[in-house]
Write an enzyme that holds these catalytic residues in place. Structure first.
Site, short mmCIF file in Angstrom:
data_model
loop_
_atom_site.label_atom_id
_atom_site.label_comp_id
_atom_site.label_asym_id
_atom_site.label_seq_id
_atom_site.Cartn_x
_atom_site.Cartn_y
_atom_site.Cartn_z
N LYS A 9 0.82 -1.23 0.00
CA LYS A 9 0.00 0.00 0.00
C LYS A 9 0.84 1.26 0.00
O LYS A 9 0.49 2.27 -0.63
CB LYS A 9 -0.97 0.04 1.18
CG LYS A 9 -0.33 -0.07 2.56
CD LYS A 9 -0.47 -1.43 3.12
CE LYS A 9 0.37 -1.64 4.34
NZ LYS A 9 0.20 -2.97 4.91
N VAL A 48 -5.18 -3.14 0.42
CA VAL A 48 -6.15 -2.54 1.35
C VAL A 48 -7.15 -3.61 1.77
O VAL A 48 -7.78 -4.25 0.92
CB VAL A 48 -6.92 -1.36 0.70
CG1 VAL A 48 -7.77 -0.66 1.75
CG2 VAL A 48 -5.99 -0.39 0.02
N GLY A 70 -6.51 -6.46 3.09
CA GLY A 70 -5.95 -7.81 3.04
C GLY A 70 -6.83 -8.83 2.33
O GLY A 70 -6.83 -8.93 1.11
N ASP A 103 -0.29 3.75 8.07
CA ASP A 103 -0.79 2.61 7.30
C ASP A 103 -2.22 2.91 6.80
O ASP A 103 -2.54 2.68 5.63
CB ASP A 103 -0.75 1.36 8.20
CG ASP A 103 -1.30 0.13 7.51
OD1 ASP A 103 -0.60 -0.44 6.66
OD2 ASP A 103 -2.44 -0.26 7.82
N LYS A 140 -3.66 3.45 2.87
CA LYS A 140 -4.80 2.66 2.38
C LYS A 140 -5.95 3.57 1.95
O LYS A 140 -6.65 3.31 0.98
CB LYS A 140 -5.26 1.69 3.47
CG LYS A 140 -4.26 0.55 3.72
CD LYS A 140 -4.61 -0.21 4.98
CE LYS A 140 -3.69 -1.42 5.18
NZ LYS A 140 -3.86 -2.06 6.50
N GLY A 156 -2.67 -11.05 7.42
CA GLY A 156 -2.50 -12.49 7.65
C GLY A 156 -2.13 -13.21 6.36
O GLY A 156 -2.41 -12.74 5.27
N1 HSE Z 1 -0.22 -3.47 9.84
C1 HSE Z 1 -1.39 -3.71 9.03
C2 HSE Z 1 -2.61 -3.82 9.91
C3 HSE Z 1 -1.18 -4.96 8.23
O1 HSE Z 1 -2.46 -3.94 11.13
O2 HSE Z 1 -3.73 -3.76 9.41
C4 HSE Z 1 -2.07 -5.10 7.04
O3 HSE Z 1 -1.95 -4.07 6.12
#
Ligand code: HSE
Length: 372
Positions: A88, A115, A117, A184, A188, A282
């Site tokens: 991302k 975005v 996962g 993060d 996203k 994951g």
């Molecule tokens: N560090 C991110 C989270 C991982 O906790 O969502 C997935 O992008």
């Protein structure tokens, strides 16, 4: 499809395993720092082996971070290889450049796992925006922050203990700032907004506030007033875009998202609200959407939307906020209530984030349902 896989960590191993079950995909070479051997793929430490292998048509990048991922991806595009990435930061920061480069070299990029996962949010957005006009996207896009906030709310932990448990479970890094400072979520959100609205947001125009300064007492006051706190990214077609802690009532979906789950929603003129819930990280959830992107490429799907122009992000809308500042005067605006050491006041999004920049030890949270 012959794949050059960059990275053999948690997600990379998942991609390798899942592609084995696909008849028309083969991981031919794997770029991996460690010495290891794989039954069905050549392992290399040297990216040039993948770049120069003309039988490889697709590079899957799951290293993460900006560098050397940027150099690998741009070299691969120039060599005429399609890209699938879960990165991302790379996609948010180099959005225009990567899309222009891919167009110039006649290759495709997809990044669904970047975005949400395992949710498939970006491919859901792609379908939604194709027919509908989207008004807003918003959501809980960071599982680590949700885990910390949920643990503080439901288990009564303080911030340090909730963070420690998130680190123990492998959600948060030893240096957790990318998650807890909202970076993060910011990546996203920018990537999602660019696709939802066909724009290219100026990153400096999207303010971000994280959860690092939240306390046990803040959570107690939210609870007393029937709220839970979530870290939320929001972007609107009218140009508003921000990442900030946000208070929700338990009667709202966002107020009920447990542990490290994500909930991301769109609001379309025709569809109304649609929400997407699931594991945002994951091995298998993320690898699944990487492999879905490979399948989409095989079906001839390129990027999610045309690359759009820039938009101004005024963030002029007024909101009601919880603000706790250990030092210094509060932002200007009428104060209506006192919750412990925190005050409830009105201010625009832009004013509040401007003020926060000069008060790095303060904590703020928006309260959307109090806006008249
Ligand atoms: N560090 C991110 C989270 C991982 O906790 O969502 C997935 O992008």
């Amino acid at each position: 499809m012959k794949i050059g896989l960059l990275g053999f960590g948690t997600v990379g191993e998942g991609v390798y395993e899942l592609t084995k079950q696909q008849e028309n995909m083969t991981v031919a070479r794997v770029l991996c720092r460690k010495d290891r051997s794989l039954p069905d793929a050549a392992v290399t430490h040297d990216f040039a082996d993948i770049l120069q292998d003309e039988t490889i048509d697709t590079v899957v990048e799951v290293i993460g971070g900006l560098h050397p991922a940027y150099e690998y991806v741009t070299d691969a595009i120039r060599a005429g290889k399609n890209i699938v990435t879960a990165n991302k930061a790379l996609m948010a920061v180099y959005y225009d450049e990567l899309l222009a480069l891919a167009a110039q070299h006649g290759v495709s990029i997809r990044c669904t796992a970047a975005v949400g996962g395992g949710i498939g949010w970006l491919s859901a957005l792609e379908r939604a925006r194709r027919v509908d006009t989207l008004r807003e996207i918003h959501g809980i896009m960071n599982g680590t922050c949700n885990y910390i906030l949920d643990s503080m709310t439901r288990l009564g932990l303080d911030y340090a203990e909730a963070l420690r448990r998130a680190q123990e479970l492998g959600y948060a890094e030893a240096e957790p700032s990318t998650d807890v400072d909202g970076i993060d979520t910011w990546h996203k959100l920018i990537l999602s907004a660019n696709i939802a609205f066909g724009v290219s947001l100026e990153k400096a125009d999207v303010p971000v506030a994280g959860i690092r300064n939240i306390t046990y007492d803040d959570i107690g006051w939210f609870n007393r007033h029937g709220y839970v706190c979530k870290l939320v990214g929001t972007a609107r077609r009218d140009g508003e875009a921000h990442v900030q802690p946000t208070l929700y009532a338990l009667s709202e979906l966002e107020g009920n998202i447990p542990a490290n789950f994500n909930l991301i929603s769109l609001d379309g003129e025709v569809a109304g609200r649609q929400s997407f819930y699931g594991q945002g990280a994951g091995r298998y959830p993320t690898a699944l959407n990487v492999v879905q992107d490979c399948a989409d490429l095989l079906e001839g799907k390129g990027f999610y939307c045309p690359c759009g122009g820039k938009t101004a992000v005024p963030n002029r809308s007024r909101m009601v906020w919880y603000v706790r500042a250990p030092r210094g005067p509060l932002p200007e605006g009428p104060v209506s209530e006192q919750w412990g050491e925190g005050k409830i006041l009105e201010a625009s999004v832009a004013e509040m984030h401007r003020w926060l920049k000069d008060h790095p030890d303060a904590f703020i949270a928006a309260i959307p349902d109090r806006v008249k």
